[in-house]
Motif scaffolding. Structure first.
Motif, PDB file in Angstrom:
ATOM      1  N   PRO A 222      12.105  13.826   9.630  1.00  0.00           N
ATOM      2  CA  PRO A 222      12.521  12.959   8.515  1.00  0.00           C
ATOM      3  C   PRO A 222      12.016  11.535   8.656  1.00  0.00           C
ATOM      4  O   PRO A 222      11.821  10.839   7.651  1.00  0.00           O
ATOM      5  N   THR A 223      11.775  11.091   9.897  1.00  0.00           N
ATOM      6  CA  THR A 223      11.275   9.736  10.110  1.00  0.00           C
ATOM      7  C   THR A 223       9.828   9.621   9.648  1.00  0.00           C
ATOM      8  O   THR A 223       9.446   8.639   8.993  1.00  0.00           O
ATOM      9  N   ILE A 224       9.017  10.619   9.963  1.00  0.00           N
ATOM     10  CA  ILE A 224       7.626  10.627   9.502  1.00  0.00           C
ATOM     11  C   ILE A 224       7.586  10.711   7.974  1.00  0.00           C
ATOM     12  O   ILE A 224       6.809  10.005   7.318  1.00  0.00           O
ATOM     13  N   ALA A 225       8.440  11.565   7.407  1.00  0.00           N
ATOM     14  CA  ALA A 225       8.472  11.698   5.946  1.00  0.00           C
ATOM     15  C   ALA A 225       8.860  10.380   5.286  1.00  0.00           C
ATOM     16  O   ALA A 225       8.259   9.973   4.283  1.00  0.00           O
ATOM     17  N   ALA A 226       9.857   9.696   5.840  1.00  0.00           N
ATOM     18  CA  ALA A 226      10.285   8.413   5.286  1.00  0.00           C
ATOM     19  C   ALA A 226       9.185   7.368   5.433  1.00  0.00           C
ATOM     20  O   ALA A 226       8.967   6.546   4.536  1.00  0.00           O
ATOM     21  N   ASP A 227       8.474   7.397   6.557  1.00  0.00           N
ATOM     22  CA  ASP A 227       7.388   6.448   6.793  1.00  0.00           C
ATOM     23  C   ASP A 227       6.263   6.650   5.785  1.00  0.00           C
ATOM     24  O   ASP A 227       5.715   5.680   5.246  1.00  0.00           O
ATOM     25  N   VAL A 228       5.922   7.903   5.510  1.00  0.00           N
ATOM     26  CA  VAL A 228       4.883   8.206   4.522  1.00  0.00           C
ATOM     27  C   VAL A 228       5.293   7.684   3.147  1.00  0.00           C
ATOM     28  O   VAL A 228       4.492   7.054   2.434  1.00  0.00           O
ATOM     29  N   LEU A 229       6.535   7.925   2.775  1.00  0.00           N
ATOM     30  CA  LEU A 229       7.019   7.477   1.477  1.00  0.00           C
ATOM     31  C   LEU A 229       7.034   5.954   1.392  1.00  0.00           C
ATOM     32  O   LEU A 229       6.664   5.376   0.362  1.00  0.00           O
ATOM     33  N   ALA A 230       7.439   5.300   2.483  1.00  0.00           N
ATOM     34  CA  ALA A 230       7.458   3.833   2.497  1.00  0.00           C
ATOM     35  C   ALA A 230       6.048   3.276   2.347  1.00  0.00           C
ATOM     36  O   ALA A 230       5.814   2.310   1.611  1.00  0.00           O
TER      37      ALA A 230
ATOM     38  N   ARG B 104       4.460   0.941  -0.693  1.00  0.00           N
ATOM     39  CA  ARG B 104       3.749  -0.312  -0.441  1.00  0.00           C
ATOM     40  C   ARG B 104       2.404  -0.309  -1.166  1.00  0.00           C
ATOM     41  O   ARG B 104       1.942  -1.341  -1.641  1.00  0.00           O
ATOM     42  N   LEU B 105       1.770   0.861  -1.207  1.00  0.00           N
ATOM     43  CA  LEU B 105       0.496   0.969  -1.936  1.00  0.00           C
ATOM     44  C   LEU B 105       0.693   0.646  -3.421  1.00  0.00           C
ATOM     45  O   LEU B 105      -0.214   0.127  -4.069  1.00  0.00           O
ATOM     46  N   LEU B 106       1.868   0.950  -3.922  1.00  0.00           N
ATOM     47  CA  LEU B 106       2.167   0.672  -5.326  1.00  0.00           C
ATOM     48  C   LEU B 106       2.517  -0.793  -5.559  1.00  0.00           C
ATOM     49  O   LEU B 106       2.770  -1.192  -6.685  1.00  0.00           O
ATOM     50  N   GLY B 107       2.526  -1.572  -4.483  1.00  0.00           N
ATOM     51  CA  GLY B 107       2.793  -2.997  -4.597  1.00  0.00           C
ATOM     52  C   GLY B 107       4.252  -3.368  -4.550  1.00  0.00           C
ATOM     53  O   GLY B 107       4.614  -4.508  -4.858  1.00  0.00           O
ATOM     54  N   LYS B 108       5.109  -2.425  -4.159  1.00  0.00           N
ATOM     55  CA  LYS B 108       6.536  -2.714  -4.133  1.00  0.00           C
ATOM     56  C   LYS B 108       6.944  -3.396  -2.824  1.00  0.00           C
ATOM     57  O   LYS B 108       6.281  -3.245  -1.807  1.00  0.00           O
ATOM     58  N   ARG B 109       8.038  -4.125  -2.903  1.00  0.00           N
ATOM     59  CA  ARG B 109       8.606  -4.745  -1.722  1.00  0.00           C
ATOM     60  C   ARG B 109       9.503  -3.705  -1.067  1.00  0.00           C
ATOM     61  O   ARG B 109      10.561  -3.358  -1.584  1.00  0.00           O
ATOM     62  N   VAL B 110       9.082  -3.213   0.075  1.00  0.00           N
ATOM     63  CA  VAL B 110       9.724  -2.067   0.713  1.00  0.00           C
ATOM     64  C   VAL B 110      10.608  -2.521   1.875  1.00  0.00           C
ATOM     65  O   VAL B 110      10.234  -3.406   2.647  1.00  0.00           O
ATOM     66  N   ARG B 111      11.757  -1.905   1.980  1.00  0.00           N
ATOM     67  CA  ARG B 111      12.648  -2.086   3.113  1.00  0.00           C
ATOM     68  C   ARG B 111      12.899  -0.715   3.717  1.00  0.00           C
ATOM     69  O   ARG B 111      13.593   0.124   3.139  1.00  0.00           O
ATOM     70  N   PHE B 112      12.308  -0.452   4.872  1.00  0.00           N
ATOM     71  CA  PHE B 112      12.370   0.849   5.533  1.00  0.00           C
ATOM     72  C   PHE B 112      13.246   0.709   6.778  1.00  0.00           C
ATOM     73  O   PHE B 112      12.911  -0.006   7.711  1.00  0.00           O
TER      74      PHE B 112
END
Length: 242
Positions: free
Chosen positions: A92-100, A104-112
């Motif tokens: 689940p950590t790798i999956a969450a990292d990929v999604l985060a 970020r690629l979409l230009g969003k401000r991400v908090r992981f």
């Protein structure tokens, strides 16, 4: 992960070509979508090359102003520290990292966020089995988690520990509010209890011999008031030692 193409017979030059073409394609797509290219380039570089980020510093982000809709928060489970991390922790950590990274690629401000749950009877028992205090045991396992996330290049923004003073203060505040509203009351608990699940089981959640189907261990029938019920269960039964 970086050796995926090579493991399938591709040469290093072919891998580099794939990464370069992907970089061009994403840059072209982003320009059509009017995205924040500096932030995109930083994020994409993390996908095609190893990245080491400060686990305490604020991650780089685009300088454009963000609305609430432009933010994206994701968290992994807060992992139990009764044992070292394993494949079930990594997935689940790798999956969450990929999604985060994608957000970020979409230009969003991400908090992981990721972290550890360091409270529970099973953790106290695991510490005792290692001749450690609960805090010593937690510190040791947390270090193992952080080392694994570094090896897997997990780019989290915050690591939460339930033993952190900030977390404890917040929990106390929430519980005090609930207490003040009269939603917490003392009562007696009676039933079949599993220490590893940390919960009582009803008839549908155990077999005919009163075993926990998840941990395949004998449950203990206890009757006690309030927190004494759990304390009694801890002293009376342990999965595999009943």
């Amino acid at each position: 992960f970086g050796n995926t193409h090579q493991s399938r017979g591709a040469t290093r030059a072919q891998c580099m070509s794939v990464n370069l073409n992907m970089n061009r394609s994403i840059a072209s797509w982003a320009s059509r979508r009017s995205m924040c290219l500096p932030g995109l380039a930083r994020c994409h570089s993390s996908l095609v090359a190893p990245r080491r980020v400060s686990r305490t510093a604020t991650p780089l982000a685009c300088t454009h102003s963000h609305t609430k809709a432009d933010t994206f928060t994701i968290t992994t489970p807060l992992y139990y520290v009764n044992a070292k991390p394993h494949m079930g922790s990594s997935y689940p950590t790798i999956a969450a990292d990929v999604l985060a990274r994608f957000q970020r690629l979409l230009g969003k401000r991400v908090r992981f966020l990721t972290g550890t749950d360091e409270h529970g009877e099973k953790i106290a028992l695991a510490a005792a089995a290692r001749s450690m205090t609960p805090q010593e045991h937690c510190d040791n396992i947390v270090q193992a988690y952080k080392e694994l996330w570094t090896k897997l290049d997990i780019a989290y923004d915050g690591f939460i520990r339930t033993t952190d003073s900030q977390h404890e203060a917040l929990v106390q505040e929430v519980l005090q509010r609930v207490w003040d509203k009269g939603d917490i009351y003392k009562a007696s608990y009676s039933g079949w209890y599993c220490i590893d699940c940390e919960e009582y089981k009803d008839d549908k959640e155990m077999d005919a011999e009163h075993n926990c189907p998840t941990h395949r261990c004998a449950l203990k029938h206890i009757t006690a008031a309030g927190s004494a019920a759990v304390a009694q269960a801890v002293s009376a039964v342990r999965c595999g030692r009943a």
